[in-house]
Design a protein around this motif. Sequence first.
Motif, PDB file in Angstrom:
ATOM      1  N   VAL A 211      -9.341  -9.808 -22.903  1.00 40.22           N
ATOM      2  CA  VAL A 211      -8.047  -9.181 -22.838  1.00 40.22           C
ATOM      3  C   VAL A 211      -8.285  -7.663 -23.314  1.00 40.22           C
ATOM      4  CG1 VAL A 211      -5.987  -9.228 -24.208  1.00 40.22           C
ATOM      5  CG2 VAL A 211      -6.907 -11.426 -23.610  1.00 40.22           C
ATOM      6  N   PRO A 212      -7.630  -6.793 -22.439  1.00 39.75           N
ATOM      7  CA  PRO A 212      -7.717  -5.348 -22.916  1.00 39.75           C
ATOM      8  C   PRO A 212      -7.596  -5.107 -24.296  1.00 39.75           C
ATOM      9  CG  PRO A 212      -6.630  -5.745 -20.886  1.00 39.75           C
ATOM     10  CD  PRO A 212      -6.725  -7.137 -21.238  1.00 39.75           C
ATOM     11  N   VAL A 213      -8.142  -4.038 -25.029  1.00 39.98           N
ATOM     12  CA  VAL A 213      -8.181  -3.858 -26.414  1.00 39.98           C
ATOM     13  C   VAL A 213      -6.703  -3.695 -26.889  1.00 39.98           C
ATOM     14  CG1 VAL A 213      -8.873  -2.398 -28.130  1.00 39.98           C
ATOM     15  CG2 VAL A 213     -10.443  -2.961 -26.459  1.00 39.98           C
ATOM     16  N   CYS A 214      -5.957  -2.763 -25.930  1.00 37.06           N
ATOM     17  CA  CYS A 214      -4.682  -2.594 -26.360  1.00 37.06           C
ATOM     18  C   CYS A 214      -3.514  -3.713 -26.387  1.00 37.06           C
ATOM     19  CB  CYS A 214      -4.061  -1.370 -25.272  1.00 37.06           C
ATOM     20  SG  CYS A 214      -3.934  -2.156 -23.482  1.00 37.06           S
ATOM     21  N   LEU A 215      -4.111  -4.738 -25.732  1.00 35.53           N
ATOM     22  CA  LEU A 215      -3.276  -5.836 -25.769  1.00 35.53           C
ATOM     23  C   LEU A 215      -3.630  -6.979 -26.620  1.00 35.53           C
ATOM     24  CD1 LEU A 215      -2.210  -6.029 -21.991  1.00 35.53           C
ATOM     25  CD2 LEU A 215      -0.873  -5.070 -23.902  1.00 35.53           C
ATOM     26  N   GLN A 216      -4.878  -7.104 -27.321  1.00 34.23           N
ATOM     27  CA  GLN A 216      -5.493  -8.192 -28.038  1.00 34.23           C
ATOM     28  C   GLN A 216      -4.703  -8.160 -29.339  1.00 34.23           C
ATOM     29  OE1 GLN A 216      -9.471  -6.822 -28.891  1.00 34.23           O
ATOM     30  NE2 GLN A 216     -10.086  -7.188 -26.814  1.00 34.23           N
ATOM     31  N   ILE A 217      -4.102  -7.342 -29.935  1.00 36.72           N
ATOM     32  CA  ILE A 217      -3.423  -7.576 -31.244  1.00 36.72           C
ATOM     33  C   ILE A 217      -2.204  -8.531 -30.952  1.00 36.72           C
ATOM     34  CG2 ILE A 217      -1.984  -6.748 -33.284  1.00 36.72           C
ATOM     35  CD1 ILE A 217      -4.001  -4.572 -33.177  1.00 36.72           C
ATOM     36  N   PRO A 218      -1.258  -8.029 -30.099  1.00 36.25           N
ATOM     37  CA  PRO A 218      -0.107  -9.036 -29.806  1.00 36.25           C
ATOM     38  C   PRO A 218      -0.390 -10.141 -28.914  1.00 36.25           C
ATOM     39  CG  PRO A 218      -0.136  -7.152 -28.198  1.00 36.25           C
ATOM     40  CD  PRO A 218      -1.096  -6.813 -29.189  1.00 36.25           C
ATOM     41  N   ALA A 219      -1.443 -10.221 -28.191  1.00 35.30           N
ATOM     42  CA  ALA A 219      -1.685 -11.392 -27.612  1.00 35.30           C
ATOM     43  C   ALA A 219      -2.319 -12.435 -28.776  1.00 35.30           C
ATOM     44  CB  ALA A 219      -2.753 -11.196 -26.554  1.00 35.30           C
ATOM     45  N   ALA A 220      -3.153 -12.083 -29.568  1.00 37.65           N
ATOM     46  CA  ALA A 220      -3.658 -13.043 -30.784  1.00 37.65           C
ATOM     47  C   ALA A 220      -2.385 -13.237 -31.546  1.00 37.65           C
ATOM     48  CB  ALA A 220      -4.561 -12.300 -31.365  1.00 37.65           C
ATOM     49  N   ALA A 221      -1.517 -12.660 -31.820  1.00 37.11           N
ATOM     50  CA  ALA A 221      -0.362 -12.881 -32.721  1.00 37.11           C
ATOM     51  C   ALA A 221       0.350 -14.055 -31.845  1.00 37.11           C
ATOM     52  CB  ALA A 221       0.699 -11.593 -32.774  1.00 37.11           C
ATOM     53  N   VAL A 222       0.884 -13.933 -30.775  1.00 41.17           N
ATOM     54  CA  VAL A 222       1.598 -14.967 -29.992  1.00 41.17           C
ATOM     55  C   VAL A 222       0.543 -16.319 -30.099  1.00 41.17           C
ATOM     56  CG1 VAL A 222       2.082 -15.731 -27.916  1.00 41.17           C
ATOM     57  CG2 VAL A 222       2.315 -13.455 -28.437  1.00 41.17           C
ATOM     58  N   VAL A 223      -0.521 -16.266 -30.037  1.00 41.79           N
ATOM     59  CA  VAL A 223      -1.318 -17.427 -30.182  1.00 41.79           C
ATOM     60  C   VAL A 223      -1.110 -17.981 -31.839  1.00 41.79           C
ATOM     61  CG1 VAL A 223      -3.566 -18.519 -30.071  1.00 41.79           C
ATOM     62  CG2 VAL A 223      -2.926 -17.044 -28.180  1.00 41.79           C
ATOM     63  N   ALA A 224      -1.534 -17.089 -32.672  1.00 40.76           N
ATOM     64  CA  ALA A 224      -1.340 -17.324 -33.825  1.00 40.76           C
ATOM     65  C   ALA A 224       0.084 -18.155 -34.249  1.00 40.76           C
ATOM     66  CB  ALA A 224      -1.868 -16.472 -35.029  1.00 40.76           C
ATOM     67  N   PHE A 225       0.987 -17.380 -33.918  1.00 42.66           N
ATOM     68  CA  PHE A 225       2.297 -17.559 -34.173  1.00 42.66           C
ATOM     69  C   PHE A 225       2.835 -19.304 -33.620  1.00 42.66           C
ATOM     70  CE2 PHE A 225       7.049 -17.531 -33.967  1.00 42.66           C
ATOM     71  CZ  PHE A 225       7.329 -17.177 -34.969  1.00 42.66           C
ATOM     72  N   ALA A 226       2.383 -19.192 -32.424  1.00 42.39           N
ATOM     73  CA  ALA A 226       2.885 -20.429 -31.892  1.00 42.39           C
ATOM     74  C   ALA A 226       2.050 -21.534 -32.574  1.00 42.39           C
ATOM     75  CB  ALA A 226       2.393 -20.524 -30.328  1.00 42.39           C
ATOM     76  N   VAL A 227       0.688 -21.477 -32.613  1.00 38.17           N
ATOM     77  CA  VAL A 227       0.096 -22.707 -33.488  1.00 38.17           C
ATOM     78  C   VAL A 227       0.368 -23.020 -34.512  1.00 38.17           C
ATOM     79  CG1 VAL A 227      -2.389 -23.156 -34.213  1.00 38.17           C
ATOM     80  CG2 VAL A 227      -2.174 -22.209 -32.028  1.00 38.17           C
ATOM     81  N   SER A 228       0.710 -21.861 -35.534  1.00 36.92           N
ATOM     82  CA  SER A 228       1.120 -22.069 -36.831  1.00 36.92           C
ATOM     83  C   SER A 228       2.638 -22.873 -36.744  1.00 36.92           C
ATOM     84  CB  SER A 228       1.438 -20.639 -37.477  1.00 36.92           C
ATOM     85  OG  SER A 228       0.235 -19.980 -37.545  1.00 36.92           O
ATOM     86  N   TRP A 229       3.335 -22.222 -36.048  1.00 37.25           N
ATOM     87  CA  TRP A 229       4.767 -23.046 -35.959  1.00 37.25           C
ATOM     88  C   TRP A 229       4.499 -24.542 -35.400  1.00 37.25           C
ATOM     89  CZ3 TRP A 229       9.442 -20.039 -32.933  1.00 37.25           C
ATOM     90  CH2 TRP A 229      10.540 -20.841 -33.164  1.00 37.25           C
ATOM     91  N   LEU A 230       3.781 -24.605 -34.579  1.00 40.99           N
ATOM     92  CA  LEU A 230       3.409 -26.146 -34.081  1.00 40.99           C
ATOM     93  C   LEU A 230       2.996 -26.977 -35.063  1.00 40.99           C
ATOM     94  CD1 LEU A 230       2.322 -25.507 -30.379  1.00 40.99           C
ATOM     95  CD2 LEU A 230       4.800 -26.453 -31.017  1.00 40.99           C
ATOM     96  N   LEU A 231       2.033 -26.542 -36.082  1.00 39.98           N
ATOM     97  CA  LEU A 231       1.325 -27.182 -37.087  1.00 39.98           C
ATOM     98  C   LEU A 231       2.633 -27.600 -37.947  1.00 39.98           C
ATOM     99  CD1 LEU A 231      -0.997 -28.215 -38.649  1.00 39.98           C
ATOM    100  CD2 LEU A 231      -1.338 -25.999 -39.365  1.00 39.98           C
TER     101      LEU A 231
END
Length: 385
Positions: A348-368
């Motif tokens: 993933v391009p560096v400029c998008l890595q932070i929000p992309a990682a946040a979407v994954v972390a947020f979704a996994v946390s919510w589901l857990l």
Amino acid sequence: MNKSTLSTTQNHVVWLDVVRFVAMFTVVCCHCADPFNFYPGELPANIEEIKFWGAAYGAFLRPCVPLFVMITGALLLPVRGDTSTFYKKRISRVLWPFLIWSVIYNLFPWITGLLGLQPEIILDFFPYSGEEVTRQSLSVSLSYIAEIPFNFSLLAVHMWYIYLLIGLYLYLPIFSAWVEKASNKAKLWFLVAWGATTLLPYYYEYVSPYLWGTCSWNSFGMLYYFAGFNGYLLLGHYLRKQDWSLGKTLTISIPMLIVGYAVTFTGFRHVTALPEYSDELLELFFTYNSLNVVMMTIPFFMLAKKVNVKSELVRRMLANLTVCGFGIYMVHYFFTGPGVVLMRAIGVPVCLQIPAAAVVAFAVSWLLVMLIHKLTGKNAKYITG
């Protein structure tokens, strides 16, 4: 207030649910920026690009914690009912999950050793944790656990907020007695005095360590009792009652946000460009109780008030986030570091890595957290709040 401002779903003020979502996602996003602003291990060739985007996102996300405090003030001031009942309900609701997850975070390095994992993986999860944890020693984990009554460890950095939150809960009934009787003019004067204190971090750093009666034997200066996160409590309470038009909201919020962000970003970049700097100087322009961060937080809050959620599905999701939000805060720090590692691994391009990682972390946390609620029922409050 207009009709949309007052709209509720399942006893939730919908626009405050929107603010809560913004606060939750930005705090997850903020922690996804940690591996950019603090890079353990060998530096890659594109480290300057990594640091730039870490600063760019990190600066923009500073309102995350102030928004949480403003939500608390908007919802709980003035406090209703008996003080002891308030303490029992609020503090017990956060204390048990805080203790449980603090222990889990601090045992993590030892558990990785039991599983035969390489010590370096710990730094992928917790970039601030330092070399001591790479010993994967039970004695190190137990020493961190023993310190929980006194402070958080570098394995559970985000838990600093829970100490603050418990303190705010202890203070709320006392502050509430004044808030309930004070006029809007009196509240504004309090906020003006608080606003003056948000300039003090810069005065202490660049002018003098002492001001208004502070000295080597006294840390409590003239405006000490107007300083700190209690200002955000009152600000949330005060702004909840303000019904600005969309035009006024945009006219005030956009310039304020731009100026606040410019100071936060350029200040942080200036500090990180210095040959040497202390931890305190590194955090100076990121300080939550600083004028530039206040100038960013007010627009976030007021713009969220103007979001008119018409979809019943989205309203239900926001209401569910209200139930799961504290649990998401507890668990998300396990997934922010790995989220960044994943984004880097898949290109993933560096400029998008932070929000992309946040979407994954947020979704996994919510589901857990939703899974924990489903499996434990009413007992979930002891695990996820």
